[in-house]
Design a protein around this motif. Sequence first.
Motif, mmCIF file in Angstrom:
data_model
loop_
_atom_site.group_PDB
_atom_site.id
_atom_site.type_symbol
_atom_site.label_atom_id
_atom_site.label_comp_id
_atom_site.label_asym_id
_atom_site.label_seq_id
_atom_site.Cartn_x
_atom_site.Cartn_y
_atom_site.Cartn_z
ATOM 1 N N ARG A 119 35.779 46.416 -37.913
ATOM 2 C CA ARG A 119 35.691 47.310 -36.745
ATOM 3 C C ARG A 119 34.352 47.159 -36.043
ATOM 4 N NH1 ARG A 119 38.673 50.283 -40.091
ATOM 5 N NH2 ARG A 119 36.935 51.339 -41.081
ATOM 6 N N ARG A 120 33.289 46.994 -36.819
ATOM 7 C CA ARG A 120 31.968 46.793 -36.211
ATOM 8 C C ARG A 120 31.920 45.519 -35.379
ATOM 9 N NH1 ARG A 120 27.171 48.389 -40.447
ATOM 10 N NH2 ARG A 120 27.999 50.409 -41.082
ATOM 11 N N LEU A 121 32.590 44.475 -35.843
ATOM 12 C CA LEU A 121 32.643 43.229 -35.078
ATOM 13 C C LEU A 121 33.344 43.478 -33.743
ATOM 14 C CD1 LEU A 121 32.273 40.170 -34.724
ATOM 15 C CD2 LEU A 121 34.442 39.885 -35.959
ATOM 16 N N GLU A 122 34.464 44.157 -33.799
ATOM 17 C CA GLU A 122 35.191 44.470 -32.570
ATOM 18 C C GLU A 122 34.361 45.382 -31.661
ATOM 19 O OE1 GLU A 122 39.378 46.496 -31.810
ATOM 20 O OE2 GLU A 122 39.515 44.778 -33.189
ATOM 21 N N ASP A 130 31.098 45.757 -22.064
ATOM 22 C CA ASP A 130 31.000 47.096 -21.485
ATOM 23 C C ASP A 130 31.054 47.026 -19.963
ATOM 24 O OD1 ASP A 130 30.780 49.851 -21.610
ATOM 25 O OD2 ASP A 130 28.598 49.788 -21.368
ATOM 26 N N GLY A 131 31.752 47.961 -19.386
ATOM 27 C CA GLY A 131 31.881 48.000 -17.934
ATOM 28 C C GLY A 131 33.225 47.476 -17.465
ATOM 29 N N ARG A 132 33.913 46.773 -18.307
ATOM 30 C CA ARG A 132 35.250 46.282 -17.961
ATOM 31 C C ARG A 132 36.279 47.342 -18.342
ATOM 32 N NH1 ARG A 132 35.946 40.041 -19.812
ATOM 33 N NH2 ARG A 132 33.967 39.248 -19.030
ATOM 34 N N ASP A 133 37.286 47.495 -17.523
ATOM 35 C CA ASP A 133 38.372 48.428 -17.856
ATOM 36 C C ASP A 133 39.107 47.997 -19.122
ATOM 37 O OD1 ASP A 133 37.808 49.930 -15.617
ATOM 38 O OD2 ASP A 133 39.343 48.974 -14.376
ATOM 39 N N THR A 134 39.090 46.707 -19.369
ATOM 40 C CA THR A 134 39.845 46.152 -20.502
ATOM 41 C C THR A 134 38.953 45.822 -21.695
ATOM 42 O OG1 THR A 134 39.613 43.936 -19.573
ATOM 43 C CG2 THR A 134 41.603 45.183 -18.959
ATOM 44 N N ALA A 135 37.760 46.381 -21.751
ATOM 45 C CA ALA A 135 36.793 46.008 -22.798
ATOM 46 C C ALA A 135 37.376 46.160 -24.202
ATOM 47 C CB ALA A 135 35.510 46.819 -22.667
ATOM 48 N N ARG A 136 38.029 47.270 -24.507
ATOM 49 C CA ARG A 136 38.553 47.480 -25.868
ATOM 50 C C ARG A 136 39.680 46.488 -26.179
ATOM 51 N NH1 ARG A 136 35.125 49.316 -29.242
ATOM 52 N NH2 ARG A 136 36.683 49.284 -30.831
ATOM 53 N N ASP A 137 40.565 46.278 -25.222
ATOM 54 C CA ASP A 137 41.656 45.325 -25.444
ATOM 55 C C ASP A 137 41.118 43.905 -25.591
ATOM 56 O OD1 ASP A 137 43.579 47.322 -25.339
ATOM 57 O OD2 ASP A 137 44.010 47.008 -23.216
ATOM 58 N N LEU A 142 39.479 39.206 -29.004
ATOM 59 C CA LEU A 142 38.408 38.350 -29.546
ATOM 60 C C LEU A 142 38.269 38.515 -31.054
ATOM 61 C CD1 LEU A 142 35.775 38.810 -26.719
ATOM 62 C CD2 LEU A 142 37.120 36.749 -27.199
ATOM 63 N N GLY A 143 38.384 39.749 -31.536
ATOM 64 C CA GLY A 143 38.314 39.986 -32.976
ATOM 65 C C GLY A 143 39.433 39.267 -33.708
ATOM 66 N N GLY A 144 40.641 39.324 -33.149
ATOM 67 C CA GLY A 144 41.769 38.609 -33.736
ATOM 68 C C GLY A 144 41.555 37.107 -33.721
ATOM 69 N N ALA A 145 40.981 36.613 -32.628
ATOM 70 C CA ALA A 145 40.699 35.179 -32.532
ATOM 71 C C ALA A 145 39.674 34.756 -33.580
ATOM 72 C CB ALA A 145 40.210 34.827 -31.129
ATOM 73 N N VAL A 146 38.655 35.576 -33.787
ATOM 74 C CA VAL A 146 37.636 35.253 -34.799
ATOM 75 C C VAL A 146 38.282 35.171 -36.184
ATOM 76 C CG1 VAL A 146 35.618 36.179 -36.017
ATOM 77 C CG2 VAL A 146 35.641 36.119 -33.523
ATOM 78 N N VAL A 147 39.153 36.113 -36.498
ATOM 79 C CA VAL A 147 39.839 36.071 -37.787
ATOM 80 C C VAL A 147 40.660 34.784 -37.894
ATOM 81 C CG1 VAL A 147 41.638 37.178 -39.190
ATOM 82 C CG2 VAL A 147 39.850 38.571 -38.111
ATOM 83 N N ALA A 148 41.435 34.472 -36.859
ATOM 84 C CA ALA A 148 42.260 33.260 -36.880
ATOM 85 C C ALA A 148 41.403 32.008 -37.023
ATOM 86 C CB ALA A 148 43.105 33.189 -35.604
ATOM 87 N N ILE A 149 40.301 31.967 -36.306
ATOM 88 C CA ILE A 149 39.406 30.801 -36.378
ATOM 89 C C ILE A 149 38.884 30.621 -37.800
ATOM 90 C CG2 ILE A 149 37.107 29.985 -35.688
ATOM 91 C CD1 ILE A 149 37.841 31.146 -32.850
ATOM 92 N N HIS A 150 38.433 31.705 -38.410
ATOM 93 C CA HIS A 150 37.897 31.591 -39.769
ATOM 94 C C HIS A 150 38.960 31.182 -40.781
ATOM 95 C CE1 HIS A 150 33.745 32.541 -39.175
ATOM 96 N NE2 HIS A 150 34.025 33.681 -38.577
ATOM 97 N N VAL A 151 40.172 31.672 -40.613
ATOM 98 C CA VAL A 151 41.250 31.259 -41.517
ATOM 99 C C VAL A 151 41.530 29.768 -41.332
ATOM 100 C CG1 VAL A 151 43.710 31.529 -42.053
ATOM 101 C CG2 VAL A 151 42.269 33.559 -41.724
#
Length: 177
Positions: A119-122, A130-137, A142-151
Amino acid sequence: MARTREFDLDRATDAAVACFWERGYAATSVRDLCAAMGIQPGSFYAAFGGKEACFRRALDRYLETQQAPRAAGPEAIVAWFRAILSPARRGKGCLLVSSAVERPSLDEESAALVGDRLRRLEDFFARCLDGRDTARDDAALLGGAVVAIHVLVRAEAPPARVRRLAQRALEAVGLSL
């Protein structure tokens, strides 16, 4: 009277990091940890309390020693992706991601720690966007991509394939490697 510790706790923790990172949580025994640290089981239990506490200490140590971006903003995200694509990481993946995959094997406190660190990574990505309407999404993507990349890195996927995944993830949020 308590005996003084005859080994360096930081070095022992570094050895535990290497052991958990190479073997995974479930496949690492206390015997493996003691052998890697060069200590006896009694010293191990006195210093760490048990495998679970040793794992949490090792995971914290691993995360402390990773190259964290110093800047904030979109350039920090790009720097993060470049770092995880580094040839030095080939075949190693990430201890945090590997631990997330093993979450069913973890005790409750360790599983909570892994979840918190992901969660901290995300949250880091969201702050950088920050400042984007879609920042959380976008941060979740990106967090999912990082997990996939590491796998994929851990599975020794071709570097070009991993790089394309990273590039596509960054492009999806308007960034580029």
